[in-house]
Design a protein around this motif. Structure first.
Motif, mmCIF file in Angstrom:
data_model
loop_
_atom_site.group_PDB
_atom_site.id
_atom_site.type_symbol
_atom_site.label_atom_id
_atom_site.label_comp_id
_atom_site.label_asym_id
_atom_site.label_seq_id
_atom_site.Cartn_x
_atom_site.Cartn_y
_atom_site.Cartn_z
ATOM 1 N N UNK A 183 0.844 -1.190 0.000
ATOM 2 C CA UNK A 183 0.000 0.000 0.000
ATOM 3 C C UNK A 183 0.881 1.242 0.000
ATOM 4 N N UNK A 184 0.493 2.219 -0.768
ATOM 5 C CA UNK A 184 1.264 3.446 -0.890
ATOM 6 C C UNK A 184 0.439 4.650 -0.497
ATOM 7 N N UNK A 185 0.743 5.809 -1.089
ATOM 8 C CA UNK A 185 1.735 5.977 -2.162
ATOM 9 C C UNK A 185 3.167 5.951 -1.638
ATOM 10 N N UNK A 186 4.086 5.574 -2.540
ATOM 11 C CA UNK A 186 5.503 5.584 -2.205
ATOM 12 C C UNK A 186 6.014 7.024 -2.359
ATOM 13 N N UNK A 187 6.610 7.554 -1.304
ATOM 14 C CA UNK A 187 6.972 8.985 -1.297
ATOM 15 C C UNK A 187 8.452 9.235 -1.034
ATOM 16 N N UNK A 188 9.308 8.228 -1.271
ATOM 17 C CA UNK A 188 10.708 8.366 -0.877
ATOM 18 C C UNK A 188 11.658 8.304 -2.066
ATOM 19 N N UNK A 189 11.236 8.852 -3.202
ATOM 20 C CA UNK A 189 12.115 8.905 -4.357
ATOM 21 C C UNK A 189 12.213 7.578 -5.073
ATOM 22 N N UNK A 190 13.222 7.445 -5.902
ATOM 23 C CA UNK A 190 13.366 6.248 -6.730
ATOM 24 C C UNK A 190 14.560 5.390 -6.316
ATOM 25 N N UNK A 191 15.217 5.765 -5.244
ATOM 26 C CA UNK A 191 16.402 5.016 -4.836
ATOM 27 C C UNK A 191 16.087 3.853 -3.916
#
Length: 315
Positions: A183-191
Motif C-alpha cells: 500500500x502506498x503511495x511511495x513517497x521516498x524517491x526512486x532510490x
C-alpha cells in the motif's frame, strides 16, 4: 513425523533461538506436553549427540535426535494413508522444479502451500516430497517461506550441502530477493531504502507466532527498491533484498515503515486490502544467487512473479 523410527532434524536459521521444549511442541502438534518434557528429561532427545535440557536454545545447524513418537491427532502427517499418498503426489506433480541435481532441489512454491505440516496442516511441501520421492534418503529444508509467500524454496538432498548452505546464510553469502506489492503511495524517491528495524519474536495466547519491532530485538536488515506504481493505481511494486533472514522480516519491516503488503492477514490492513481486492499475500521470492555447496558453481535462479505483480504501463 514417523511413530516407528528415530528422526534427525536439522535446525534452520529461521528456527534458531527457540527453547527446545517450545520447538518440539510446535513440531509435534498432538503430542501431549507431558510426553515432550519426559523424553527431554530422560535424555531421549539429543542435540548434536548430547543430552539437552528443556530450556536449551537451538541454533541453526543443530541436529536434533527425536525418538519414535506417537502423535495423538488423526490429521498428523505420521499417518500415511492412501489419501495422504494421493495428496502428496498431487502436490509434487504441480510443483515447478527450478533446479535439481544430486545435492539440491530448488522449487517454485505456490502461495497457500505450507512448507511443512503442523497446526492442522496434515501435509506440507517437505512431507509431500518425502512421501512422493521415497528414493531420496535425505531431504531437508535449507530455509523457509511463509505459507502464503510464493517463490523460490531450496531443499538439500545431502547433509553436507545443508551444512554449507546454512553457513552461507549465517555469513550473508546469498543474494535473496523478493518482489512485493504494498500500500502506498511511495513517497521516498526512486532510490533504495535500508530498513534496519530490530525484530522480536513472540507468541500469541493461542500459540501462534508473531514478530514486532523492538529495541532489544535481533538485528535485521532489508533493502527496499521502488519498481513502479502497481496496475491498480493505489499501491506500488517493489523489490526487497534480504541482508538478514529473520522470521516475517520483510512483512514486518514494510508494515512498520508505513507500507503494509497487500493481502497480509497478520501485519496488513484489512480495510485497505478490500479496496484493492487483494486475494493473496503479495510477496514472491523471485531471485536467488548462491554458490553451489559442492561444485562451487555460481547459480542464478529465478522464478517469474505470478499475475498481480505487474507495474503500470510495464506489463
Amino acid at each position: 513425523m514417523s511413530e516407528n523410527s528415530v528422526q534427525f532434524i536439522t535446525i534452520t536459521p529461521e528456527e534458531e533461538g527457540q527453547r527446545l521444549d517450545n520447538f518440539l511442541m510446535k513440531w509435534g502438534k498432538g503430542v501431549p506436553k507431558s510426553h515432550i518434557y519426559r523424553i527431554i528429561r530422560s535424555g531421549e532427545i539429543r542435540i548434536n549427540k548430547k543430552r539437552a535440557d528443556v530450556t536449551s536454545r537451538i541454533v541453526a545447524g543443530d541436529v536434533l535426535r527425536i525418538p519414535p513418537i506417537r502423535v495423538a491427532s488423526p490429521e498428523s502427517p505420521a499417518v500415511l494413508s492412501a489419501v495422504s499418498l494421493q495428496n502428496a503426489e498431487k502436490i509434487v506433480q504441480n510443483l515447478p522444479i527450478l533446479y535439481e541435481d544430486d545435492a539440491l532441489l530448488i522449487v517454485n512454491k505456490p502461495s497457500g502451500l505450507a512448507v511443512h505440516g503442523g497446526s492442522g496442516i496434515s501435509l506440507g511441501l517437505i512431507e509431500a516430497l518425502r512421501i512422493a520421492k521415497p528414493q531420496l534418503r535425505f531431504l531437508e529444508l535449507v530455509h523457509r517461506l511463509d505459507r502464503d509467500t510464493s517463490g523460490i524454496l531450496m531443499l538439500a538432498k545431502k547433509r553436507s550441502a545443508l551444512t554449507i548452505l546454512h553457513e552461507d546464510i549465517r555469513n550473508g553469502n546469498m543474494d535473496k530477493r523478493y518482489i512485493f506489492v504494498a500500500h502506498g503511495p511511495f513517497t521516498e524517491g526512486l532510490g533504495h531504502i535500508a530498513l534496519k528495524y530490530p525484530l522480536h519474536k513472540y507468541l500469541l495466547a493461542n500459540g501462534e507466532r508473531r514478530v514486532r519491532v523492538e529495541d532489544f530485538g535481533q538485528e535485521s536488515h532489508t533493502v527496499i527498491k521502488f519498481l513502479g506504481q502497481a496496475q491498480d493505481g493505489k499501491s506500488f511494486v517493489g523489490e526487497a533484498q534480504l541482508r538478514t533472514g529473520r522470521t516475517h522480516q520483510i512483512r514486518v519491516h514494510l508494515q512498520h515503515h508505513g507500507y503494509p503488503i497487500l493481502g497480509d492477514d497478520k501485519y496488513g490492513v484489512l480495510e485497505m486490502d478490500k479496496l484493492v481486492k487483494a486475494k493473496r499475500l503479495m510477496l514472491h521470492a523471485y531471485k536467488l544467487v548462491i554458490t553451489h555447496p559442492l561444485s562451487k558453481e555460481k547459480l542464478n535462479i529465478s522464478a517469474p512473479a505470478p499475475k498481480g505483480f505487474e507495474i503500470q504501463n510495464k506489463i
